[in-house]
Design an enzyme around this catalytic site. Structure first.
Site, PDB file in Angstrom:
ATOM      1  N   LYS A 135       0.824  -1.208   0.000  1.00  0.00           N
ATOM      2  CA  LYS A 135       0.000   0.000   0.000  1.00  0.00           C
ATOM      3  C   LYS A 135       0.869   1.275   0.000  1.00  0.00           C
ATOM      4  CE  LYS A 135      -4.058  -2.036   2.263  1.00  0.00           C
ATOM      5  NZ  LYS A 135      -5.041  -1.887   3.379  1.00  0.00           N
ATOM      6  N   GLU A 166     -10.045  -8.998  -8.048  1.00  0.00           N
ATOM      7  CA  GLU A 166      -8.936  -8.079  -7.769  1.00  0.00           C
ATOM      8  C   GLU A 166      -7.758  -8.290  -8.730  1.00  0.00           C
ATOM      9  OE1 GLU A 166      -9.896  -7.368  -3.053  1.00  0.00           O
ATOM     10  OE2 GLU A 166      -8.097  -8.497  -3.586  1.00  0.00           O
ATOM     11  N   HIS A 226      -2.278  -5.318   1.461  1.00  0.00           N
ATOM     12  CA  HIS A 226      -3.629  -5.831   1.201  1.00  0.00           C
ATOM     13  C   HIS A 226      -3.530  -7.272   0.740  1.00  0.00           C
ATOM     14  CE1 HIS A 226      -7.667  -6.154  -0.570  1.00  0.00           C
ATOM     15  NE2 HIS A 226      -7.065  -6.786  -1.552  1.00  0.00           N
TER      16      HIS A 226
HETATM   17  P1  GDP Z   1      -8.250  -6.505   5.592  1.00  0.00           P
HETATM   18  O1  GDP Z   1      -8.913  -7.613   4.806  1.00  0.00           O
HETATM   19  O2  GDP Z   1      -7.441  -7.012   6.762  1.00  0.00           O
HETATM   20  O3  GDP Z   1      -7.430  -5.571   4.718  1.00  0.00           O
HETATM   21  O4  GDP Z   1      -9.391  -5.607   6.280  1.00  0.00           O
HETATM   22  P2  GDP Z   1     -10.854  -5.106   5.804  1.00  0.00           P
HETATM   23  O5  GDP Z   1     -11.279  -5.822   4.554  1.00  0.00           O
HETATM   24  O6  GDP Z   1     -11.744  -5.164   6.998  1.00  0.00           O
HETATM   25  O7  GDP Z   1     -10.632  -3.565   5.474  1.00  0.00           O
HETATM   26  C1  GDP Z   1     -10.026  -3.143   4.270  1.00  0.00           C
HETATM   27  C2  GDP Z   1      -9.052  -2.039   4.592  1.00  0.00           C
HETATM   28  O8  GDP Z   1      -9.770  -0.913   5.071  1.00  0.00           O
HETATM   29  C3  GDP Z   1      -8.029  -2.332   5.691  1.00  0.00           C
HETATM   30  O9  GDP Z   1      -6.903  -3.065   5.255  1.00  0.00           O
HETATM   31  C4  GDP Z   1      -7.651  -0.935   6.150  1.00  0.00           C
HETATM   32  O10 GDP Z   1      -6.709  -0.306   5.245  1.00  0.00           O
HETATM   33  C5  GDP Z   1      -8.981  -0.207   6.033  1.00  0.00           C
HETATM   34  N1  GDP Z   1      -9.722  -0.211   7.298  1.00  0.00           N
HETATM   35  C6  GDP Z   1     -10.256  -1.261   7.977  1.00  0.00           C
HETATM   36  N2  GDP Z   1     -10.878  -0.873   9.094  1.00  0.00           N
HETATM   37  C7  GDP Z   1     -10.740   0.479   9.133  1.00  0.00           C
HETATM   38  C8  GDP Z   1     -11.180   1.482  10.043  1.00  0.00           C
HETATM   39  O11 GDP Z   1     -11.824   1.208  11.064  1.00  0.00           O
HETATM   40  N3  GDP Z   1     -10.847   2.788   9.732  1.00  0.00           N
HETATM   41  C9  GDP Z   1     -10.142   3.119   8.624  1.00  0.00           C
HETATM   42  N4  GDP Z   1      -9.857   4.411   8.392  1.00  0.00           N
HETATM   43  N5  GDP Z   1      -9.723   2.191   7.736  1.00  0.00           N
HETATM   44  C10 GDP Z   1     -10.010   0.898   7.993  1.00  0.00           C
END
Ligand code: GDP
Length: 140
Positions: free
Chosen positions: A9, A126, A115
């Site tokens: 990222k 993706e 990611h």
């Molecule tokens: P991942 O699969 O571990 O990447 O997590 P998710 O699919 O839940 O979220 C996608 C991405 O969104 C994460 O990798 C973070 O960059 C971002 N993200 C997740 N939760 C939060 C949050 O509570 N606040 C913010 N600002 N970004 C978040």
């Protein structure tokens, strides 16, 4: 063999740790099938994360992901999707296990360095988002 879409990222590219993360990718037995450096527009980031469009952090996330260059990678390995997610660690680096990429390189729950696709269907979407057939190098 399974394929997954990983991204180094913008926070990790800006921090100058692309090489360190690629070393970890290779050490963990992933084959890099495709790789590029891209600076997404806001609209492109919104397209990539469309599954998250209803989530409260969607605007912040897509602004962050379009804030600078990122490195998408097409990775191949046995059990690649789960293996890459294990190597990434928990979304929130405060909860990420020792030895994971997010423990080492992430700043916070948003700027979390890497990611990874979370299912075969997501991986297919993706991978196609970033790479055409011509971008993908077969093993042999
Ligand atoms: P991942 O699969 O571990 O990447 O997590 P998710 O699919 O839940 O979220 C996608 C991405 O969104 C994460 O990798 C973070 O960059 C971002 N993200 C997740 N939760 C939060 C949050 O509570 N606040 C913010 N600002 N970004 C978040």
């Amino acid at each position: 063999m399974e394929r997954t879409l990983a991204i180094i990222k913008p926070d990790a590219v800006a921090a100058g740790v692309v090489g360190k993360i690629l070393s970890r990718v290779e050490a963990a037995g992933f084959t890099i099938r495709a790789l590029k450096l891209v600076h997404l527009s806001k609209r492109q980031a919104e397209g990539f994360y469309q599954v998250h469009r209803e989530r409260p952090f969607f605007q912040d996330l897509t602004t962050f992901m379009s804030s600078g260059p990122a490195v998408p990678l097409l990775l191949e390995r046995e059990n690649a999707i789960a293996a890459w997610r294990e190597l990434m660690g928990a979304t929130n680096p405060a909860q990420a296990a020792e030895g994971t990429l997010r423990k080492e390189f992430a700043t916070d729950i948003e700027k979390n360095a890497v990611h990874g696709s979370d299912s075969p269907a997501t991986a297919a979407y993706e991978i196609a988002f970033f790479f055409s057939a011509l971008d993908v190098c077969p093993r042999d």
